[in-house]
Scaffold this active site. Structure first.
Site, PDB file in Angstrom:
ATOM      1  N   LYS A 182       0.788  -1.239   0.000  1.00 31.93           N
ATOM      2  CA  LYS A 182       0.000   0.000   0.000  1.00 31.93           C
ATOM      3  C   LYS A 182       0.825   1.297   0.000  1.00 31.93           C
ATOM      4  O   LYS A 182       0.500   2.239   0.731  1.00 31.93           O
ATOM      5  CB  LYS A 182      -0.936   0.027   1.220  1.00 31.93           C
ATOM      6  CG  LYS A 182      -1.979  -1.068   1.202  1.00 31.93           C
ATOM      7  CD  LYS A 182      -2.843  -1.041   2.420  1.00 31.93           C
ATOM      8  CE  LYS A 182      -2.113  -1.523   3.649  1.00 31.93           C
ATOM      9  NZ  LYS A 182      -3.003  -1.863   4.758  1.00 31.93           N
ATOM     10  N   ASP A 218      -5.474  -5.457  10.744  1.00 35.33           N
ATOM     11  CA  ASP A 218      -6.777  -4.764  10.793  1.00 35.33           C
ATOM     12  C   ASP A 218      -7.964  -5.708  10.561  1.00 35.33           C
ATOM     13  O   ASP A 218      -9.054  -5.491  11.105  1.00 35.33           O
ATOM     14  CB  ASP A 218      -6.834  -3.572   9.816  1.00 35.33           C
ATOM     15  CG  ASP A 218      -6.394  -3.897   8.403  1.00 35.33           C
ATOM     16  OD1 ASP A 218      -5.967  -5.038   8.154  1.00 35.33           O
ATOM     17  OD2 ASP A 218      -6.481  -3.001   7.534  1.00 35.33           O
TER      18      ASP A 218
HETATM   19  C1  BGC Z   1      -2.081  -5.733   3.849  1.00 34.04           C
HETATM   20  C2  BGC Z   1      -2.969  -6.438   4.854  1.00 34.04           C
HETATM   21  C3  BGC Z   1      -4.110  -5.535   5.272  1.00 34.04           C
HETATM   22  C4  BGC Z   1      -4.845  -5.013   4.069  1.00 34.04           C
HETATM   23  C5  BGC Z   1      -5.983  -4.082   4.435  1.00 34.04           C
HETATM   24  C6  BGC Z   1      -2.906  -5.168   2.722  1.00 34.04           C
HETATM   25  O1  BGC Z   1      -2.085  -4.414   1.867  1.00 34.04           O
HETATM   26  O2  BGC Z   1      -1.119  -6.609   3.333  1.00 34.04           O
HETATM   27  O3  BGC Z   1      -2.221  -6.854   5.965  1.00 34.04           O
HETATM   28  O4  BGC Z   1      -4.982  -6.250   6.101  1.00 34.04           O
HETATM   29  O5  BGC Z   1      -3.940  -4.321   3.228  1.00 34.04           O
HETATM   30  O6  BGC Z   1      -5.555  -2.985   5.127  1.00 34.04           O
END
Ligand code: BGC
Length: 507
Positions: A182, A218
């Protein structure tokens, strides 16, 4: 795929010829546009096939000898109990994961989890790709400011840390970051224990302290906070900046964790963080990737990683739409063939625009404004096509999520040898919450893909923060029970799900 035609309903005799002309232009461009959008179309049978592939990946991720190379990581969380309503106390919670970072003071008692106070802290873009030390110093500074402003300095409150990235959890307070996702890419954190990095940053300041720490993803936080209200909640799902889900798996199937032997007939469970965003990183989704998905991946800061997430989540949907808009403009199917500087700039078409454009009542008005702000001159046909593109891309996202969620509910049903499963999913994330028909489309599709499951969806409020407090509270409850057992104050009649918490050995 439907072509939704939204034309003025009142056609007077005078306007009739221009209306017919308008309709003809609309139909002919819609048909040409459809050809470009076909690559996003996923019929039911294709979704069933995708769900079957994910099912195999779940097994690989859980397997003792296969998990190291698995694209879908299936990470053990060591959360073996959902809340039972007896949890109590005051907690601090840190929520780091998407575009926002939050600090919360949460009070848990018999009938509610109340956010006493919370504060949002921005994470500047440079910090998202700077050093880990800078990032954790910033987190510790925000937490310090909060603790100070809330007069909590003297108390060393337990802290629930929601860290929403793929982590190999060793214990409830030891969690190794596998990789950033992200848009984050801070140096010196991958391969390290993030709880340790946080504690070190707090100690570097030396002006306040925290109690025990419980780390959660989360999805787990969301499941736990919804589980407080509805004890049949055993799935947590996020469709926001990123996407992911967790669920309660039978412990006997979690072969990758050693030292948690299950006796014949025992039904112990552990929450598994699937990290389904990584689905397709081994090429398993090659047949459904479009040229636009490939471009989004190529220009991302982590090419080849989180393929499924890049087709679904808020961080990427806007960019996919932008690439399609550019393509159709170059093909002279939009804006009279004229692009703009803004349209040609990556990241300018925000994912929230999709929701604004697809709104039933104000959609047309919103579309006009958004396009004008991007320096584009549009006519009525353009407005219709732009909406069609947004609808196609958000709909593909909802259908892919449905396929993945169906894999989970079908799995839980089969695990428990049930003809029919009734279960609850706790959900959070801006794409799910804010898009006008995303949740409806996802729910309809998952019901078609999992006809033997009756699924209730609860949108979680402050889920990941409150959930982190819940995990801390459940962990404390468990620790108290384990302590009382050790000191022989209790006879060993722990609920089955608590008995090996925290684990002694984890791989
Ligand atoms: C992460 C997860 C997370 C999800 C939602 C992903 O990019 O790898 O760990 O739960 O985003 O936030």
């Amino acid at each position: 795929m439907f072509i939704k035609i939204t034309l003025p309903l009142i056609v007077t005799v005078r306007t009739f010829p221009s209306f017919v002309h308008h309709l003809k232009t609309l139909l002919s461009s819609s048909l040409q546009v459809q050809k470009y959008l076909e690559c996003f179309h996923l019929p039911l049978e294709k979704l069933q096939e995708i769900s079957a592939r994910l099912k195999k990946d779940f097994n690989r991720g859980l397997g003792k000898h296969t998990h190291h190379r698995a694209a879908v990581k299936m990470l053990p969380t060591f959360v073996t109990a959902t809340p039972d309503g007896t949890e109590k106390g005051d907690f601090l919670a840190l929520d780091l994961g998407g575009t926002n970072f939050r600090v919360l003071h949460i009070r848990v008692n018999e009938d509610e989890q109340r956010v006493m106070k919370s504060q949002n802290c921005a994470i500047p873009q440079e910090m998202m790709v700077g050093t880990g030390e800078q990032l954790f110093d910033h987190i510790a500074a925000c937490l310090g400011e909060f603790v100070n402003s809330q007069d909590l300095k003297g108390q060393t409150l337990p802290l629930g840390f929601t860290f929403s990235f793929p982590c190999e959890q060793k214990e409830i307070d030891k969690s190794i970051l596998i990789r950033w996702t992200k848009g984050f890419n801070c140096s010196g954190v991958e391969g390290e224990d993030v709880v340790k990095l946080l504690k070190e940053a707090i100690h570097r300041r030396g002006d306040y302290d925290i109690g025990s720490v419980a780390m959660v993803n989360d999805t787990v936080g969301t499941m736990m906070s919804c589980g407080y209200k509805d004890q049949s909640c055993e799935i947590g799902m996020i469709i926001g900046t990123g996407t992911n889900a967790c669920y309660m798996e039978e412990l006997k199937n979690v072969k990758r964790v050693e030292g948690m032997e299950v006796k014949e007939g025992e039904n112990r469970r552990m929450c598994i963080n699937t990290e389904w965003g990584g689905f397709g990183d081994d090429g398993a989704l090659k047949d459904i990737l479009t040229e636009y998905d490939e471009e989004v991946d190529r220009t991302s800061i982590n090419p080849g990683i989180h393929t499924f997430e890049k087709m679904i989540s808020g961080m990427y949907l806007g960019e996919i739409v932008r690439l399609v808009l550019v393509k159709l403009t170059q093909e002279k199917l939009l804006f009279n063939g004229e692009t703009s500087k803004a349209l040609l700039t990556p990241g300018t078409f925000e994912t929230r625009f999709i929701s604004e454009i697809e709104k039933e009542d104000k959609g047309v008005e919103n579309t006009k404004k958004i396009l004008a702000d991007l320096g584009l001159t549009s006519n009525a046909v353009d407005l219709h096509i732009v909406r069609l593109i947004c609808d196609t891309i958000s709909s593909r996202s909802a259908r892919l999520c449905a396929a993945a969620l169906a894999t989970i509910v079908n799995r839980i049903r089969v695990n428990r040898k049930l003809d029919h499963l009734k279960t609850t999913v706790g959900v959070d994330g801006a794409v799910y919450r804010k898009h006008p028909n995303f949740s409806e489309e996802l729910q309809d599709m998952v019901r078609r893909l999992a006809p033997q499951c009756d699924i209730n969806f609860i949108v979680s409020e402050d889920g990941s923060g409150k959930g982190a407090a819940m995990v801390t509270a459940v962990a404390q409850n468990v620790c108290i029970l384990v302590y009382l057992l050790h000191t022989n104050v209790l006879t060993p009649t722990l609920p089955h799900s608590f008995s090996t918490f925290p684990p002694q050995t984890a791989q």
